[in-house]
Motif scaffolding. Structure first.
Motif, PDB file in Angstrom:
ATOM      1  N   ALA A 135       0.790  -1.344   0.047  1.00 50.01           N
ATOM      2  CA  ALA A 135      -0.111  -0.012  -0.059  1.00 50.01           C
ATOM      3  C   ALA A 135       0.857   1.223  -0.096  1.00 50.01           C
ATOM      4  O   ALA A 135       0.650   2.215  -0.930  1.00 50.01           O
ATOM      5  N   LEU A 136       1.933   1.489   0.715  1.00 55.29           N
ATOM      6  CA  LEU A 136       2.823   2.552   0.912  1.00 55.29           C
ATOM      7  C   LEU A 136       3.528   2.627  -0.373  1.00 55.29           C
ATOM      8  O   LEU A 136       3.685   3.779  -0.833  1.00 55.29           O
ATOM      9  N   ALA A 137       3.852   1.502  -1.077  1.00 50.93           N
ATOM     10  CA  ALA A 137       4.634   1.883  -2.288  1.00 50.93           C
ATOM     11  C   ALA A 137       3.581   2.128  -3.362  1.00 50.93           C
ATOM     12  O   ALA A 137       3.939   3.123  -4.246  1.00 50.93           O
ATOM     13  N   CYS A 138       2.409   1.886  -3.370  1.00 51.86           N
ATOM     14  CA  CYS A 138       1.303   2.427  -4.344  1.00 51.86           C
ATOM     15  C   CYS A 138       1.183   3.768  -4.144  1.00 51.86           C
ATOM     16  O   CYS A 138       0.908   4.650  -5.050  1.00 51.86           O
ATOM     17  N   ILE A 139       1.019   4.087  -2.767  1.00 51.58           N
ATOM     18  CA  ILE A 139       0.821   5.914  -2.484  1.00 51.58           C
ATOM     19  C   ILE A 139       1.969   6.621  -2.839  1.00 51.58           C
ATOM     20  O   ILE A 139       1.729   7.613  -3.350  1.00 51.58           O
ATOM     21  N   ARG A 140       2.994   5.999  -2.717  1.00 48.24           N
ATOM     22  CA  ARG A 140       4.327   6.985  -2.983  1.00 48.24           C
ATOM     23  C   ARG A 140       4.247   7.111  -4.572  1.00 48.24           C
ATOM     24  O   ARG A 140       4.653   8.130  -4.978  1.00 48.24           O
ATOM     25  N   GLU A 141       3.950   6.122  -5.250  1.00 41.98           N
ATOM     26  CA  GLU A 141       3.883   6.099  -6.702  1.00 41.98           C
ATOM     27  C   GLU A 141       3.056   7.290  -7.328  1.00 41.98           C
ATOM     28  O   GLU A 141       3.132   8.245  -8.014  1.00 41.98           O
ATOM     29  N   GLU A 142       1.871   7.221  -6.484  1.00 46.37           N
ATOM     30  CA  GLU A 142       0.700   8.144  -6.910  1.00 46.37           C
ATOM     31  C   GLU A 142       0.972   9.649  -6.501  1.00 46.37           C
ATOM     32  O   GLU A 142       0.695  10.403  -7.394  1.00 46.37           O
ATOM     33  N   LEU A 143       1.758   9.618  -5.363  1.00 51.39           N
ATOM     34  CA  LEU A 143       1.993  11.161  -4.974  1.00 51.39           C
ATOM     35  C   LEU A 143       3.311  11.881  -5.365  1.00 51.39           C
ATOM     36  O   LEU A 143       3.514  12.691  -5.022  1.00 51.39           O
ATOM     37  N   ALA A 144       4.229  10.890  -5.852  1.00 57.78           N
ATOM     38  CA  ALA A 144       5.453  11.377  -5.877  1.00 57.78           C
ATOM     39  C   ALA A 144       5.401  12.818  -6.678  1.00 57.78           C
ATOM     40  O   ALA A 144       4.889  12.733  -7.782  1.00 57.78           O
ATOM     41  N   PRO A 145       6.221  13.690  -6.333  1.00 62.32           N
ATOM     42  CA  PRO A 145       7.128  13.824  -4.952  1.00 62.32           C
ATOM     43  C   PRO A 145       6.236  13.984  -3.682  1.00 62.32           C
ATOM     44  O   PRO A 145       5.246  14.621  -3.852  1.00 62.32           O
ATOM     45  N   VAL A 146       6.226  13.325  -2.786  1.00 62.15           N
ATOM     46  CA  VAL A 146       5.705  12.933  -1.484  1.00 62.15           C
ATOM     47  C   VAL A 146       6.495  13.984  -0.342  1.00 62.15           C
ATOM     48  O   VAL A 146       7.435  13.776  -0.129  1.00 62.15           O
ATOM     49  N   PRO A 147       5.769  14.970   0.080  1.00 68.42           N
ATOM     50  CA  PRO A 147       6.420  15.582   1.281  1.00 68.42           C
ATOM     51  C   PRO A 147       6.479  14.929   2.461  1.00 68.42           C
ATOM     52  O   PRO A 147       5.740  13.878   2.690  1.00 68.42           O
ATOM     53  N   ASP A 148       7.465  15.107   3.376  1.00 69.81           N
ATOM     54  CA  ASP A 148       8.022  14.337   4.376  1.00 69.81           C
ATOM     55  C   ASP A 148       6.845  14.285   5.477  1.00 69.81           C
ATOM     56  O   ASP A 148       6.485  13.138   5.798  1.00 69.81           O
ATOM     57  N   GLU A 149       6.077  15.212   5.796  1.00 70.78           N
ATOM     58  CA  GLU A 149       4.935  15.163   6.702  1.00 70.78           C
ATOM     59  C   GLU A 149       3.988  14.498   5.956  1.00 70.78           C
ATOM     60  O   GLU A 149       3.117  13.620   6.899  1.00 70.78           O
ATOM     61  N   THR A 150       3.338  14.661   4.839  1.00 76.11           N
ATOM     62  CA  THR A 150       2.430  13.703   4.324  1.00 76.11           C
ATOM     63  C   THR A 150       2.809  12.055   4.258  1.00 76.11           C
ATOM     64  O   THR A 150       2.035  11.183   4.471  1.00 76.11           O
ATOM     65  N   TRP A 151       4.006  11.874   4.109  1.00 78.33           N
ATOM     66  CA  TRP A 151       4.680  10.515   3.841  1.00 78.33           C
ATOM     67  C   TRP A 151       4.512   9.927   5.445  1.00 78.33           C
ATOM     68  O   TRP A 151       4.434   8.698   5.682  1.00 78.33           O
ATOM     69  N   GLN A 152       4.913  10.676   6.445  1.00 79.79           N
ATOM     70  CA  GLN A 152       4.879  10.441   7.868  1.00 79.79           C
ATOM     71  C   GLN A 152       3.582  10.079   8.186  1.00 79.79           C
ATOM     72  O   GLN A 152       3.412   9.021   8.995  1.00 79.79           O
ATOM     73  N   PHE A 153       2.516  10.766   7.676  1.00 77.77           N
ATOM     74  CA  PHE A 153       1.222  10.334   8.036  1.00 77.77           C
ATOM     75  C   PHE A 153       0.627   9.060   7.438  1.00 77.77           C
ATOM     76  O   PHE A 153       0.191   8.304   8.380  1.00 77.77           O
ATOM     77  N   PHE A 154       1.094   8.590   6.085  1.00 76.63           N
ATOM     78  CA  PHE A 154       0.748   7.381   5.547  1.00 76.63           C
ATOM     79  C   PHE A 154       1.690   6.127   6.323  1.00 76.63           C
ATOM     80  O   PHE A 154       0.963   5.318   6.378  1.00 76.63           O
ATOM     81  N   GLU A 155       2.795   6.508   6.577  1.00 77.35           N
ATOM     82  CA  GLU A 155       3.709   5.410   7.322  1.00 77.35           C
ATOM     83  C   GLU A 155       3.060   5.281   8.588  1.00 77.35           C
ATOM     84  O   GLU A 155       3.011   3.969   8.888  1.00 77.35           O
ATOM     85  N   ALA A 156       2.466   6.180   9.280  1.00 74.88           N
ATOM     86  CA  ALA A 156       2.051   5.820  10.530  1.00 74.88           C
ATOM     87  C   ALA A 156       0.776   5.290  10.242  1.00 74.88           C
ATOM     88  O   ALA A 156       0.283   4.236  11.315  1.00 74.88           O
TER      89      ALA A 156
END
Length: 302
Positions: A135-156
Motif C-alpha cells: 500500500a505504501l509503495a502504491c501511495i508513494r507512486e501516486e503522490l511522487a514527490p511526497v512531502p515528508d509530513e504527508t509521508w509520515q502520516f501514511f507511514e503511521a
C-alpha cells in the motif's frame, strides 16, 4: 468469482524432515506456498536469490546442522521471519540453546493442534505487513514527490495499523493533538483521518479474508474490533455492505484500488501541500513517550 490468491505472496522456504513437510503443506492451504529444501545452505541461497515470505526450520533437523548459516539467515534477512518448528522428535536442551543462540526467537510446538494455528497466525501477520508495504509503495507512486509530513502520516497509518484504531491513537503516534490532525485535513478539504484509518483496516481485513480459513470472527479479533458485529457495522458504514458481502467481493487488490481511487488520486494536490504535523508558534509537541504508553494488544487471530 475465482478462488482467492494465497495470502502470503512470496513462498515459505522450509528445512524439515520429510514427514513434517506434508503437514506444513496442509497447514498452509490458502495461506502460503512452501518450497522444501534439504539444508540451511539451500534456504540461504533462496533468500539471496529472491523474495521469501518466511523460513521454517525443523528444530531437530537443523539442530543436526546448526552452524553459522542459521545465524546468517536471521542476521542478514531480519525482515523475513524465521520460525523454528518443534516436531515429533524431542530436541535436546543443547539443541534448543543453540537455536536461541543463533537468534531465532519464534519457536512453535506443532506436536499439538494449537501449534499449527499459532504458525498460521505468525505468517498471516507477516502477510499483513506485506500488504502494508504494498500500500505504501502504491501511495508513494501516486503522490511522487511526497512531502515528508504527508509521508509520515501514511507511514503511521500503515505501521502496526491493527493498533491504529482511532484518530486519537494515530495522532499520538504522530506526536500531534487529535484536534490538530483533524483540523488540518478539514482545512485542506481532504477526507477525514477517520476514513483513511477505516480503509487501512479494511485493506488488512480483505487480505486476511484471502485465507479461506479465517472466519469473520477471526478477522474482527485480529484487527481489534470488539466483536464480529462491530466489524460488520464498520464495513456497512464505510462500504455499504455486510461483512459477508465484503468477504466475497473485496480482495486486497480491490480494496487497495478503492483506497487509492477515493482517498489518494483525487486529492493529489491537497496531499502534496498538506502539513499535518506542523506546529504553530508557541505550541509544543507531545512528549515522545506518550505514543508508547498504550500497550500492544495481541489477540488470537485464528
Amino acid at each position: 468469482m475465482s478462488a482467492p490468491l494465497p495470502t502470503l505472496k512470496a513462498p515459505v522456504v522450509t528445512v524439515l524432515d520429510p514427514d513434517e513437510r506434508a503437514r506444513v503443506d496442509a497447514a498452509g492451504e490458502g495461506l502460503y506456498r512452501a518450497i522444501h529444501r534439504e539444508t540451511v545452505a539451500d534456504a540461504l541461497e533462496d533468500l539471496k536469490r529472491g523474495r521469501v515470505g518466511a523460513v521454517l526450520l525443523g528444530v531437530v533437523r537443523c539442530g543436526r546442522q546448526l552452524d553459522r548459516r542459521v545465524a546468517t539467515v536471521v542476521r542478514e534477512f531480519p525482515s523475513v521471519p524465521t520460525v523454528a518448528l518443534l516436531g515429533a522428535e524431542p530436541p535436546s536442551a543443547e539443541t534448543l540453546l543453540r537455536i536461541g543462540n543463533a537468534g531465532i526467537t519464534r519457536l512453535v510446538d506443532v506436536r499439538i493442534p494449537a501449534g499449527w494455528s499459532q504458525l498460521r497466525r505468525i505468517l498471516a501477520a507477516e502477510a499483513m505487513r506485506a500488504t502494508d508495504r504494498q500500500a505504501l509503495a502504491c501511495i508513494r507512486e501516486e503522490l511522487a514527490p511526497v512531502p515528508d509530513e504527508t509521508w509520515q502520516f501514511f507511514e503511521a497509518l500503515f505501521a502496526a495499523s491493527e493498533r491504529n484504531d482511532t484518530v486519537q491513537t494515530l495522532a499520538l503516534r504522530l506526536q500531534v493533538l487529535p484536534s490538530t490532525l483533524m483540523s488540518r485535513f478539514f482545512r485542506a478539504k481532504l477526507p477525514a483521518p477517520k476514513r483513511y484509518l477505516a480503509y487501512a483496516r479494511l485493506l488488512r481485513a480483505a487480505r486476511l479474508f484471502e485465507d479461506q480459513g479465517h472466519s469473520v470472527s477471526d478477522v474482527a479479533n485480529a484487527l481489534d474490533f470488539s466483536s464480529p458485529q462491530s466489524f460488520g457495522r464498520h464495513v456497512q458504514t464505510f462500504l455499504g455492505r455486510s461483512a459477508g458481502e465484503f468477504r466475497r467481493e473485496f480482495t486486497s487488490a480491490v480494496m487497495l484500488d478503492r483506497f487509492v481511487t477515493e482517498l489518494v488520486r483525487p486529492h493529489r494536490d491537497a496531499l502534496r501541500k498538506l502539513r499535518p504535523l506542523a506546529l504553530r508558534p508557541g505550541m509544543r509537541a507531545l512528549p515522545p513517550t506518550v505514543a508508547d504508553r498504550r500497550p500492544a494488544v495481541h489477540r488470537r487471530a485464528s
